[in-house]
Motif scaffolding. Sequence first.
Motif, PDB file in Angstrom:
ATOM      1  N   ILE A 108      -7.220 -29.321 -62.010  1.00 25.21           N
ATOM      2  CA  ILE A 108      -8.502 -29.854 -61.577  1.00 25.21           C
ATOM      3  C   ILE A 108      -8.692 -29.560 -60.094  1.00 25.21           C
ATOM      4  CG2 ILE A 108      -9.958 -31.897 -61.311  1.00 25.21           C
ATOM      5  CD1 ILE A 108      -9.514 -31.210 -64.201  1.00 25.21           C
ATOM      6  N   GLY A 109      -9.839 -29.028 -59.747  1.00 22.94           N
ATOM      7  CA  GLY A 109     -10.160 -28.762 -58.358  1.00 22.94           C
ATOM      8  C   GLY A 109     -11.349 -29.573 -57.897  1.00 22.94           C
ATOM      9  N   TRP A 110     -11.346 -29.899 -56.619  1.00 20.64           N
ATOM     10  CA  TRP A 110     -12.512 -30.464 -55.951  1.00 20.64           C
ATOM     11  C   TRP A 110     -13.118 -29.385 -55.054  1.00 20.64           C
ATOM     12  CZ3 TRP A 110     -15.023 -34.900 -56.906  1.00 20.64           C
ATOM     13  CH2 TRP A 110     -14.354 -35.917 -57.564  1.00 20.64           C
ATOM     14  N   PHE A 111     -14.410 -29.192 -55.197  1.00 23.74           N
ATOM     15  CA  PHE A 111     -15.165 -28.245 -54.396  1.00 23.74           C
ATOM     16  C   PHE A 111     -16.327 -28.978 -53.749  1.00 23.74           C
ATOM     17  CE2 PHE A 111     -12.995 -25.963 -57.686  1.00 23.74           C
ATOM     18  CZ  PHE A 111     -12.581 -24.774 -57.101  1.00 23.74           C
ATOM     19  N   ARG A 112     -16.873 -28.390 -52.698  1.00 19.97           N
ATOM     20  CA  ARG A 112     -18.032 -29.000 -52.057  1.00 19.97           C
ATOM     21  C   ARG A 112     -19.006 -27.925 -51.602  1.00 19.97           C
ATOM     22  NH1 ARG A 112     -15.151 -31.368 -46.528  1.00 19.97           N
ATOM     23  NH2 ARG A 112     -14.819 -29.346 -45.479  1.00 19.97           N
ATOM     24  N   GLN A 113     -20.272 -28.329 -51.514  1.00 25.54           N
ATOM     25  CA  GLN A 113     -21.306 -27.421 -51.054  1.00 25.54           C
ATOM     26  C   GLN A 113     -22.315 -28.194 -50.219  1.00 25.54           C
ATOM     27  OE1 GLN A 113     -23.385 -25.171 -54.093  1.00 25.54           O
ATOM     28  NE2 GLN A 113     -23.731 -23.517 -52.631  1.00 25.54           N
ATOM     29  N   ALA A 114     -22.487 -27.756 -48.989  1.00 23.88           N
ATOM     30  CA  ALA A 114     -23.488 -28.313 -48.097  1.00 23.88           C
ATOM     31  C   ALA A 114     -24.728 -27.429 -48.140  1.00 23.88           C
ATOM     32  CB  ALA A 114     -22.946 -28.408 -46.682  1.00 23.88           C
ATOM     33  N   PRO A 115     -25.904 -27.985 -47.819  1.00 22.60           N
ATOM     34  CA  PRO A 115     -27.123 -27.170 -47.827  1.00 22.60           C
ATOM     35  C   PRO A 115     -26.995 -25.939 -46.950  1.00 22.60           C
ATOM     36  CG  PRO A 115     -27.669 -29.491 -47.636  1.00 22.60           C
ATOM     37  CD  PRO A 115     -26.176 -29.389 -47.489  1.00 22.60           C
ATOM     38  N   GLY A 116     -27.340 -24.795 -47.510  1.00 21.40           N
ATOM     39  CA  GLY A 116     -27.275 -23.554 -46.772  1.00 21.40           C
ATOM     40  C   GLY A 116     -25.890 -22.974 -46.607  1.00 21.40           C
ATOM     41  N   PHE A 126     -12.623 -21.604 -62.825  1.00 21.49           N
ATOM     42  CA  PHE A 126     -12.886 -22.931 -63.368  1.00 21.49           C
ATOM     43  C   PHE A 126     -14.069 -22.861 -64.327  1.00 21.49           C
ATOM     44  CE2 PHE A 126     -10.395 -23.630 -59.657  1.00 21.49           C
ATOM     45  CZ  PHE A 126      -9.683 -24.796 -59.883  1.00 21.49           C
ATOM     46  N   ASP A 127     -13.846 -23.230 -65.572  1.00 24.07           N
ATOM     47  CA  ASP A 127     -14.843 -23.065 -66.620  1.00 24.07           C
ATOM     48  C   ASP A 127     -15.794 -24.244 -66.755  1.00 24.07           C
ATOM     49  OD1 ASP A 127     -13.892 -20.534 -67.458  1.00 24.07           O
ATOM     50  OD2 ASP A 127     -12.328 -21.490 -68.650  1.00 24.07           O
ATOM     51  N   SER A 128     -15.359 -25.430 -66.385  1.00 22.74           N
ATOM     52  CA  SER A 128     -16.140 -26.645 -66.581  1.00 22.74           C
ATOM     53  C   SER A 128     -16.320 -27.365 -65.258  1.00 22.74           C
ATOM     54  CB  SER A 128     -15.452 -27.577 -67.587  1.00 22.74           C
ATOM     55  OG  SER A 128     -15.298 -26.944 -68.847  1.00 22.74           O
ATOM     56  N   TRP A 129     -17.541 -27.843 -65.034  1.00 19.81           N
ATOM     57  CA  TRP A 129     -17.902 -28.490 -63.773  1.00 19.81           C
ATOM     58  C   TRP A 129     -18.617 -29.803 -64.022  1.00 19.81           C
ATOM     59  CZ3 TRP A 129     -17.081 -26.198 -58.842  1.00 19.81           C
ATOM     60  CH2 TRP A 129     -16.529 -24.914 -58.891  1.00 19.81           C
ATOM     61  N   GLY A 130     -18.387 -30.758 -63.147  1.00 15.42           N
ATOM     62  CA  GLY A 130     -19.134 -31.992 -63.177  1.00 15.42           C
ATOM     63  C   GLY A 130     -20.499 -31.833 -62.553  1.00 15.42           C
ATOM     64  N   GLN A 131     -21.242 -32.934 -62.521  1.00 18.03           N
ATOM     65  CA  GLN A 131     -22.616 -32.899 -62.023  1.00 18.03           C
ATOM     66  C   GLN A 131     -22.712 -32.976 -60.510  1.00 18.03           C
ATOM     67  OE1 GLN A 131     -21.108 -35.636 -63.020  1.00 18.03           O
ATOM     68  NE2 GLN A 131     -21.739 -37.261 -61.611  1.00 18.03           N
ATOM     69  N   GLY A 132     -21.648 -33.354 -59.853  1.00 19.18           N
ATOM     70  CA  GLY A 132     -21.616 -33.483 -58.413  1.00 19.18           C
ATOM     71  C   GLY A 132     -21.947 -34.887 -57.943  1.00 19.18           C
ATOM     72  N   THR A 133     -21.390 -35.252 -56.805  1.00 16.43           N
ATOM     73  CA  THR A 133     -21.689 -36.532 -56.177  1.00 16.43           C
ATOM     74  C   THR A 133     -21.861 -36.312 -54.677  1.00 16.43           C
ATOM     75  OG1 THR A 133     -20.978 -38.856 -55.956  1.00 16.43           O
ATOM     76  CG2 THR A 133     -19.248 -37.180 -55.910  1.00 16.43           C
ATOM     77  N   GLN A 134     -22.917 -36.881 -54.123  1.00 19.34           N
ATOM     78  CA  GLN A 134     -23.249 -36.669 -52.719  1.00 19.34           C
ATOM     79  C   GLN A 134     -22.380 -37.533 -51.824  1.00 19.34           C
ATOM     80  OE1 GLN A 134     -25.809 -34.623 -51.160  1.00 19.34           O
ATOM     81  NE2 GLN A 134     -24.638 -35.226 -49.323  1.00 19.34           N
ATOM     82  N   VAL A 135     -21.809 -36.910 -50.806  1.00 24.10           N
ATOM     83  CA  VAL A 135     -21.084 -37.616 -49.761  1.00 24.10           C
ATOM     84  C   VAL A 135     -21.774 -37.327 -48.438  1.00 24.10           C
ATOM     85  CG1 VAL A 135     -18.926 -37.813 -48.467  1.00 24.10           C
ATOM     86  CG2 VAL A 135     -18.882 -37.577 -50.963  1.00 24.10           C
ATOM     87  N   THR A 136     -22.168 -38.374 -47.742  1.00 26.38           N
ATOM     88  CA  THR A 136     -22.803 -38.244 -46.443  1.00 26.38           C
ATOM     89  C   THR A 136     -21.979 -39.014 -45.423  1.00 26.38           C
ATOM     90  OG1 THR A 136     -25.002 -38.070 -47.449  1.00 26.38           O
ATOM     91  CG2 THR A 136     -24.896 -38.586 -45.100  1.00 26.38           C
ATOM     92  N   VAL A 137     -21.551 -38.327 -44.377  1.00 27.74           N
ATOM     93  CA  VAL A 137     -20.728 -38.929 -43.339  1.00 27.74           C
ATOM     94  C   VAL A 137     -21.569 -39.060 -42.081  1.00 27.74           C
ATOM     95  CG1 VAL A 137     -18.600 -38.800 -42.014  1.00 27.74           C
ATOM     96  CG2 VAL A 137     -18.691 -37.863 -44.335  1.00 27.74           C
ATOM     97  N   SER A 138     -21.737 -40.270 -41.610  1.00 30.82           N
ATOM     98  CA  SER A 138     -22.524 -40.529 -40.420  1.00 30.82           C
ATOM     99  C   SER A 138     -21.615 -40.627 -39.200  1.00 30.82           C
ATOM    100  CB  SER A 138     -23.334 -41.813 -40.567  1.00 30.82           C
ATOM    101  OG  SER A 138     -22.487 -42.939 -40.740  1.00 30.82           O
ATOM    102  N   SER A 139     -22.114 -40.169 -38.066  1.00 33.61           N
ATOM    103  CA  SER A 139     -21.350 -40.204 -36.833  1.00 33.61           C
ATOM    104  C   SER A 139     -21.496 -41.540 -36.128  1.00 33.61           C
ATOM    105  CB  SER A 139     -21.780 -39.074 -35.905  1.00 33.61           C
ATOM    106  OG  SER A 139     -23.144 -39.194 -35.582  1.00 33.61           O
ATOM    107  N   CYS A 183     -16.097 -31.785 -59.110  1.00 27.67           N
ATOM    108  CA  CYS A 183     -14.799 -31.515 -59.700  1.00 27.67           C
ATOM    109  C   CYS A 183     -14.965 -30.473 -60.792  1.00 27.67           C
ATOM    110  CB  CYS A 183     -14.120 -32.781 -60.231  1.00 27.67           C
ATOM    111  SG  CYS A 183     -14.923 -33.595 -61.618  1.00 27.67           S
ATOM    112  N   ALA A 184     -13.912 -29.712 -61.017  1.00 30.22           N
ATOM    113  CA  ALA A 184     -13.944 -28.622 -61.978  1.00 30.22           C
ATOM    114  C   ALA A 184     -12.586 -28.501 -62.645  1.00 30.22           C
ATOM    115  CB  ALA A 184     -14.320 -27.311 -61.287  1.00 30.22           C
ATOM    116  N   ALA A 185     -12.590 -27.991 -63.875  1.00 35.19           N
ATOM    117  CA  ALA A 185     -11.378 -27.893 -64.671  1.00 35.19           C
ATOM    118  C   ALA A 185     -11.144 -26.468 -65.131  1.00 35.19           C
ATOM    119  CB  ALA A 185     -11.461 -28.811 -65.890  1.00 35.19           C
ATOM    120  N   THR A 186      -9.872 -26.090 -65.167  1.00 34.00           N
ATOM    121  CA  THR A 186      -9.474 -24.809 -65.726  1.00 34.00           C
ATOM    122  C   THR A 186      -8.237 -24.991 -66.581  1.00 34.00           C
ATOM    123  OG1 THR A 186      -8.742 -22.550 -65.242  1.00 34.00           O
ATOM    124  CG2 THR A 186      -8.182 -24.233 -63.620  1.00 34.00           C
ATOM    125  N   SER A 187      -8.188 -24.274 -67.691  1.00 36.13           N
ATOM    126  CA  SER A 187      -7.010 -24.293 -68.544  1.00 36.13           C
ATOM    127  C   SER A 187      -5.909 -23.371 -68.019  1.00 36.13           C
ATOM    128  CB  SER A 187      -7.377 -23.891 -69.973  1.00 36.13           C
ATOM    129  OG  SER A 187      -7.892 -22.572 -70.014  1.00 36.13           O
TER     130      SER A 187
END
Length: 128
Positions: free
Chosen positions: A34-42, A115-128, A96-100
């Motif tokens: 299982i992997g965790w990946f992230r994507q920010a806008p742009g 990774f063949d299967s992916w979740g829907q994603g969850t937003q994380v916002t970190v404020s300064s 999160c994503a899964a691979t056999s």
Amino acid sequence: EVQLVESGGGLVQAGGSLRLSCAASGFTFDDYAIGWFRQAPGKEREGVACIRLSDGNTYYADSVKGRFTISSDNGNYTVYLRMNSPKPEDTAVYYCAATSLSLIPAFLLARPGLFDSWGQGTQVTVSS
């Protein structure tokens, strides 16, 4: 069918703590990684952390090493990502994503196409 559901995202202050969860179903849990990946806008999607469920071997991106921890509860078919001391630059949608392919996590994390299967994603916002 493999299904992954992320939860636990939200707003957190820099230097705080947050735990993301990935609930899995539809596959033989211990045979997967299982992997965790992230994507920010742009920005490109990037690997964050990966765990091989058969033995608990883990790997982290340099940007989060020492701050984030990936772990699993194999009895409950859940993988977690604990985010300690998050920074504003950690703000992203986390998937999160899964691979056999039960290969070493360092190899897998650099190759999201494996990774063949992916979740829907969850937003994380970190404020300064």
